[in-house]
Write a protein that holds these residues in place. Structure first.
Motif, PDB file in Angstrom:
ATOM      1  N   ARG A 119      -5.294   6.397   7.852  1.00 39.77           N
ATOM      2  CA  ARG A 119      -5.520   5.298   8.787  1.00 39.77           C
ATOM      3  C   ARG A 119      -6.531   4.297   8.220  1.00 39.77           C
ATOM      4  O   ARG A 119      -6.331   3.093   8.269  1.00 39.77           O
ATOM      5  CB  ARG A 119      -6.014   5.864  10.122  1.00 39.77           C
ATOM      6  CG  ARG A 119      -5.878   4.899  11.267  1.00 39.77           C
ATOM      7  CD  ARG A 119      -6.101   5.574  12.628  1.00 39.77           C
ATOM      8  NE  ARG A 119      -7.095   6.619  12.656  1.00 39.77           N
ATOM      9  CZ  ARG A 119      -8.392   6.443  12.960  1.00 39.77           C
ATOM     10  NH1 ARG A 119      -8.821   5.263  13.276  1.00 39.77           N
ATOM     11  NH2 ARG A 119      -9.234   7.446  12.944  1.00 39.77           N
ATOM     12  N   ARG A 120      -7.613   4.812   7.633  1.00 38.21           N
ATOM     13  CA  ARG A 120      -8.622   3.935   7.020  1.00 38.21           C
ATOM     14  C   ARG A 120      -8.023   3.161   5.839  1.00 38.21           C
ATOM     15  O   ARG A 120      -8.322   1.988   5.642  1.00 38.21           O
ATOM     16  CB  ARG A 120      -9.812   4.762   6.553  1.00 38.21           C
ATOM     17  CG  ARG A 120     -10.705   5.216   7.674  1.00 38.21           C
ATOM     18  CD  ARG A 120     -11.884   5.974   7.144  1.00 38.21           C
ATOM     19  NE  ARG A 120     -12.671   6.518   8.242  1.00 38.21           N
ATOM     20  CZ  ARG A 120     -13.650   7.383   8.106  1.00 38.21           C
ATOM     21  NH1 ARG A 120     -13.964   7.845   6.904  1.00 38.21           N
ATOM     22  NH2 ARG A 120     -14.309   7.816   9.139  1.00 38.21           N
ATOM     23  N   LYS A 121      -7.213   3.847   5.066  1.00 34.53           N
ATOM     24  CA  LYS A 121      -6.598   3.206   3.915  1.00 34.53           C
ATOM     25  C   LYS A 121      -5.667   2.083   4.375  1.00 34.53           C
ATOM     26  O   LYS A 121      -5.666   0.983   3.813  1.00 34.53           O
ATOM     27  CB  LYS A 121      -5.822   4.243   3.095  1.00 34.53           C
ATOM     28  CG  LYS A 121      -5.306   3.708   1.791  1.00 34.53           C
ATOM     29  CD  LYS A 121      -4.668   4.816   0.974  1.00 34.53           C
ATOM     30  CE  LYS A 121      -4.173   4.264  -0.346  1.00 34.53           C
ATOM     31  NZ  LYS A 121      -3.568   5.311  -1.146  1.00 34.53           N
ATOM     32  N   ARG A 164      -7.799  -0.832   5.470  1.00 40.42           N
ATOM     33  CA  ARG A 164      -8.328  -1.568   4.313  1.00 40.42           C
ATOM     34  C   ARG A 164      -7.259  -2.459   3.700  1.00 40.42           C
ATOM     35  O   ARG A 164      -7.515  -3.597   3.337  1.00 40.42           O
ATOM     36  CB  ARG A 164      -8.863  -0.592   3.267  1.00 40.42           C
ATOM     37  CG  ARG A 164     -10.269  -0.127   3.514  1.00 40.42           C
ATOM     38  CD  ARG A 164     -10.860   0.541   2.283  1.00 40.42           C
ATOM     39  NE  ARG A 164     -10.017   1.590   1.726  1.00 40.42           N
ATOM     40  CZ  ARG A 164     -10.205   2.896   1.921  1.00 40.42           C
ATOM     41  NH1 ARG A 164     -11.226   3.318   2.634  1.00 40.42           N
ATOM     42  NH2 ARG A 164      -9.393   3.763   1.395  1.00 40.42           N
ATOM     43  N   ILE A 165      -6.047  -1.954   3.593  1.00 38.95           N
ATOM     44  CA  ILE A 165      -4.953  -2.731   3.018  1.00 38.95           C
ATOM     45  C   ILE A 165      -4.666  -3.959   3.888  1.00 38.95           C
ATOM     46  O   ILE A 165      -4.497  -5.072   3.385  1.00 38.95           O
ATOM     47  CB  ILE A 165      -3.692  -1.848   2.823  1.00 38.95           C
ATOM     48  CG1 ILE A 165      -3.943  -0.832   1.715  1.00 38.95           C
ATOM     49  CG2 ILE A 165      -2.461  -2.707   2.525  1.00 38.95           C
ATOM     50  CD1 ILE A 165      -2.839   0.209   1.587  1.00 38.95           C
ATOM     51  N   ILE A 166      -4.601  -3.751   5.186  1.00 35.21           N
ATOM     52  CA  ILE A 166      -4.328  -4.864   6.107  1.00 35.21           C
ATOM     53  C   ILE A 166      -5.449  -5.898   6.040  1.00 35.21           C
ATOM     54  O   ILE A 166      -5.193  -7.106   5.964  1.00 35.21           O
ATOM     55  CB  ILE A 166      -4.131  -4.334   7.546  1.00 35.21           C
ATOM     56  CG1 ILE A 166      -2.821  -3.554   7.633  1.00 35.21           C
ATOM     57  CG2 ILE A 166      -4.145  -5.475   8.546  1.00 35.21           C
ATOM     58  CD1 ILE A 166      -2.622  -2.826   8.942  1.00 35.21           C
ATOM     59  N   LEU A 167      -6.704  -5.447   6.063  1.00 35.74           N
ATOM     60  CA  LEU A 167      -7.835  -6.385   5.976  1.00 35.74           C
ATOM     61  C   LEU A 167      -7.842  -7.121   4.640  1.00 35.74           C
ATOM     62  O   LEU A 167      -8.142  -8.313   4.581  1.00 35.74           O
ATOM     63  CB  LEU A 167      -9.152  -5.638   6.179  1.00 35.74           C
ATOM     64  CG  LEU A 167      -9.436  -5.193   7.606  1.00 35.74           C
ATOM     65  CD1 LEU A 167     -10.721  -4.379   7.669  1.00 35.74           C
ATOM     66  CD2 LEU A 167      -9.535  -6.389   8.523  1.00 35.74           C
ATOM     67  N   THR A 168      -7.512  -6.407   3.585  1.00 36.72           N
ATOM     68  CA  THR A 168      -7.449  -7.042   2.264  1.00 36.72           C
ATOM     69  C   THR A 168      -6.382  -8.122   2.255  1.00 36.72           C
ATOM     70  O   THR A 168      -6.610  -9.230   1.771  1.00 36.72           O
ATOM     71  CB  THR A 168      -7.161  -5.986   1.183  1.00 36.72           C
ATOM     72  OG1 THR A 168      -8.163  -4.972   1.231  1.00 36.72           O
ATOM     73  CG2 THR A 168      -7.141  -6.616  -0.191  1.00 36.72           C
ATOM     74  N   GLU A 169      -5.216  -7.822   2.807  1.00 42.27           N
ATOM     75  CA  GLU A 169      -4.150  -8.812   2.864  1.00 42.27           C
ATOM     76  C   GLU A 169      -4.555 -10.005   3.719  1.00 42.27           C
ATOM     77  O   GLU A 169      -4.309 -11.150   3.369  1.00 42.27           O
ATOM     78  CB  GLU A 169      -2.870  -8.195   3.402  1.00 42.27           C
ATOM     79  CG  GLU A 169      -2.179  -7.269   2.427  1.00 42.27           C
ATOM     80  CD  GLU A 169      -0.954  -6.610   3.038  1.00 42.27           C
ATOM     81  OE1 GLU A 169      -0.683  -6.823   4.242  1.00 42.27           O
ATOM     82  OE2 GLU A 169      -0.258  -5.881   2.315  1.00 42.27           O
TER      83      GLU A 169
END
Length: 177
Positions: free
Chosen positions: A17-19, A22-27
């Motif tokens: 879930r954290r990963k 992080r991916i969504i926030l990075t995008e």
């Protein structure tokens, strides 16, 4: 043991879930930043290094001369052009609107009129203007003729012809008029 397996699966799910977060926030963060940087780079003008070509130097000098002449002090403008700043701008506007005098690719109307006024007002030779404005004699002569034609086209507004019915005075000095 089942508690340990549940705990491991919970930690694994939490890490996943954290990963994903992080991916969504990075995008969400990096895509707009990269797009913005790409846009700015594509819109940016080339950097001006202090190595002017001869033409750029001449253009900069001309702009400085004109700005100093008709945007500077009133006295300096009057001394050089024999017109006040307001009268100079009004004359340029009149020549643009009424006579059709236009900026050329490299010479503005103000520069044309300034060169004309320097020749007419001071009796300055065109060869001296060539050195000052860094223009060829052909260019100066062409623009001088264009301004002269434009001014002469307005002769009806500026020149009042004498009335033939009026008797001149007997003053001996009057014969020159």
């Amino acid at each position: 043991m089942p508690d340990q397996v549940d705990m491991i699966s919970y930690i694994t799910e939490e890490n996943k879930r954290r990963k994903r977060k992080r991916i969504i926030l990075t995008e969400l963060y990096f895509e707009p930043v990269l797009l913005g940087m790409a846009y700015l780079i594509s819109q940016r003008a080339p950097r001006a290094f202090r190595c002017f070509s001869d033409d750029e130097h001449k253009h900069t000098l001309r702009k400085y001369l004109l700005k100093d002449m008709y945007d500077g002090l009133e006295v300096a403008c009057y001394d050089q052009l024999r017109l006040t700043k307001r009268n100079f701008h009004d004359l340029c506007t009149m020549l643009r609107e009424r006579c059709g005098l236009r900026d050329s690719v490299y010479v503005a109307v103000e520069e044309k009129v300034a060169m004309f006024l320097l020749v007419v007002g001071h009796g300055l030779k065109m060869r001296l203007l060539r050195g000052t404005y860094k223009r060829s004699l052909g260019t100066i002569s062409t623009h001088f003729s264009a301004v002269l034609r434009a001014i002469l086209s307005m002769h009806g507004e500026f020149i009042k012809l004498p009335d033939a019915n009026v008797q001149p005075p007997d003053d001996y000095k009057w014969k020159w008029f």
